[in-house]
Design a protein around this motif. Structure first.
Motif, PDB file in Angstrom:
ATOM      1  N   LYS A 104       0.829  -1.210   0.000  1.00  0.00           N
ATOM      2  CA  LYS A 104       0.000   0.000   0.000  1.00  0.00           C
ATOM      3  C   LYS A 104       0.860   1.254   0.000  1.00  0.00           C
ATOM      4  O   LYS A 104       0.554   2.244  -0.683  1.00  0.00           O
ATOM      5  CB  LYS A 104      -0.930  -0.002   1.207  1.00  0.00           C
ATOM      6  CG  LYS A 104      -1.969   1.123   1.172  1.00  0.00           C
ATOM      7  CD  LYS A 104      -2.998   0.967   2.266  1.00  0.00           C
ATOM      8  CE  LYS A 104      -4.063   2.050   2.159  1.00  0.00           C
ATOM      9  NZ  LYS A 104      -5.130   1.905   3.181  1.00  0.00           N
ATOM     10  N   LEU A 105       1.960   1.236   0.742  1.00  0.00           N
ATOM     11  CA  LEU A 105       2.855   2.389   0.769  1.00  0.00           C
ATOM     12  C   LEU A 105       3.526   2.606  -0.586  1.00  0.00           C
ATOM     13  O   LEU A 105       3.767   3.738  -1.001  1.00  0.00           O
ATOM     14  CB  LEU A 105       3.923   2.185   1.852  1.00  0.00           C
ATOM     15  CG  LEU A 105       3.448   2.286   3.312  1.00  0.00           C
ATOM     16  CD1 LEU A 105       4.559   1.887   4.254  1.00  0.00           C
ATOM     17  CD2 LEU A 105       2.962   3.690   3.619  1.00  0.00           C
ATOM     18  N   MET A 106       3.811   1.507  -1.281  1.00  0.00           N
ATOM     19  CA  MET A 106       4.503   1.608  -2.570  1.00  0.00           C
ATOM     20  C   MET A 106       3.568   1.995  -3.707  1.00  0.00           C
ATOM     21  O   MET A 106       3.903   2.838  -4.556  1.00  0.00           O
ATOM     22  CB  MET A 106       5.184   0.278  -2.896  1.00  0.00           C
ATOM     23  CG  MET A 106       5.989   0.291  -4.191  1.00  0.00           C
ATOM     24  SD  MET A 106       6.936  -1.226  -4.439  1.00  0.00           S
ATOM     25  CE  MET A 106       8.121  -1.116  -3.098  1.00  0.00           C
ATOM     26  N   TYR A 107       2.348   1.396  -3.732  1.00  0.00           N
ATOM     27  CA  TYR A 107       1.460   1.584  -4.884  1.00  0.00           C
ATOM     28  C   TYR A 107       0.215   2.425  -4.581  1.00  0.00           C
ATOM     29  O   TYR A 107      -0.551   2.740  -5.493  1.00  0.00           O
ATOM     30  CB  TYR A 107       1.015   0.222  -5.423  1.00  0.00           C
ATOM     31  CG  TYR A 107       2.158  -0.629  -5.922  1.00  0.00           C
ATOM     32  CD1 TYR A 107       2.807  -0.326  -7.126  1.00  0.00           C
ATOM     33  CD2 TYR A 107       2.622  -1.715  -5.187  1.00  0.00           C
ATOM     34  CE1 TYR A 107       3.870  -1.097  -7.579  1.00  0.00           C
ATOM     35  CE2 TYR A 107       3.678  -2.487  -5.630  1.00  0.00           C
ATOM     36  CZ  TYR A 107       4.299  -2.174  -6.827  1.00  0.00           C
ATOM     37  OH  TYR A 107       5.344  -2.926  -7.270  1.00  0.00           O
TER      38      TYR A 107
END
Length: 244
Positions: A105-108
């Motif tokens: 979630k943090l990345m995408y």
């Protein structure tokens, strides 16, 4: 070269994690599955508008704080796990799933689908069947979540790393009779409320002693809100009263 003791049958392979027995089995995985079969019953039901997971959390002593014996875990907003088998092993699996879901979630900027989380969990469990110095996880997981099309899905992940989708299933002690009961009750038009009642009726079928909101835990994923929620003891008791 591995030198096995001169023992007849599969006993010679009992302690080897990566050596097949003469009957083609990895016996350490068989033992892990036995740990699951001896664990408390857990079940899941996928309905047209959500997924229900439930488990037996009865404790062995009245001195144990039941509020801290939960077996259902929220992985992220729209996903939950329930296990049967060894609790410490399940906590490692849950922690890994949460960590990877949060990283995604943090990345995408979006939540990971239940299918991707299950694939990652299955890969973790499979790694522990072929690595030195470790043993297979002594637990199976039922995962409830939504796919990219907002379709409610129910998955099972076993210690071998095998995962499969189900419309309804059960794991743990008494799973054979529970699955038989679910086969008779499940239908494609079943809604989430019917799913909750069916889950509780199935749990009651093989339950030893009095079934109450204190010794049954229920998690519900609703398609319309996209949220996974563990029901309170009072809510479970209300459903039990309606089902009786």
């Amino acid at each position: 070269m591995i030198i096995l003791p001169n023992i007849e049958g599969d006993s010679a392979y009992s302690f080897s994690l990566t050596t097949f027995s003469r009957t083609g089995k990895l016996l350490q995985i068989e033992y892990a599955l036995n740990a699951v079969s001896n664990g408390r019953l857990s079940l899941g039901i996928a309905t047209s508008d959500g997924v229900v997971i439930a488990t037996d959390k009865k404790v062995s002593s009245p001195l144990i704080d039941v509020d801290n014996v939960g077996k259902i875990s929220e992985i992220e907003k729209g996903m939950g796990f329930v296990y049967s088998g060894l609790g410490p092993d399940a906590r490692v699996v849950v922690r890994d799933a949460r960590k990877k879901a949060k990283s995604y979630k943090l990345m995408y900027g979006e939540e990971k689908t239940v299918t991707e989380v299950v694939k990652s969990t299955a890969s973790l469990m499979q790694q522990y069947t072929q690595s030195g110095g470790v043993r297979p996880f002594g637990c199976s997981i039922l995962a409830a979540g939504l796919d990219e099309n907002n379709t409610p899905l129910l998955y099972q992940v076993d210690p071998s790393g095998v995962f499969m989708g189900w419309r309804a299933t059960a794991i743990g002690k008494g799973y054979v009779s529970a699955k038989g009961f679910l086969e008779k009750r499940w239908n494609e038009d079943m809604g989430i409320e019917d799913g909750i009642h069916t889950a509780l009726l199935t749990m009651r079928e093989g339950f030893e002693g009095e079934i109450t909101g204190k010794n049954i835990e229920v998690g519900v994923l609703r398609k319309d809100t996209g949220e996974f929620k563990v029901l309170t003891e009072e809510e479970v008791q209300d459903y039990l009263n309606e089902s009786s």
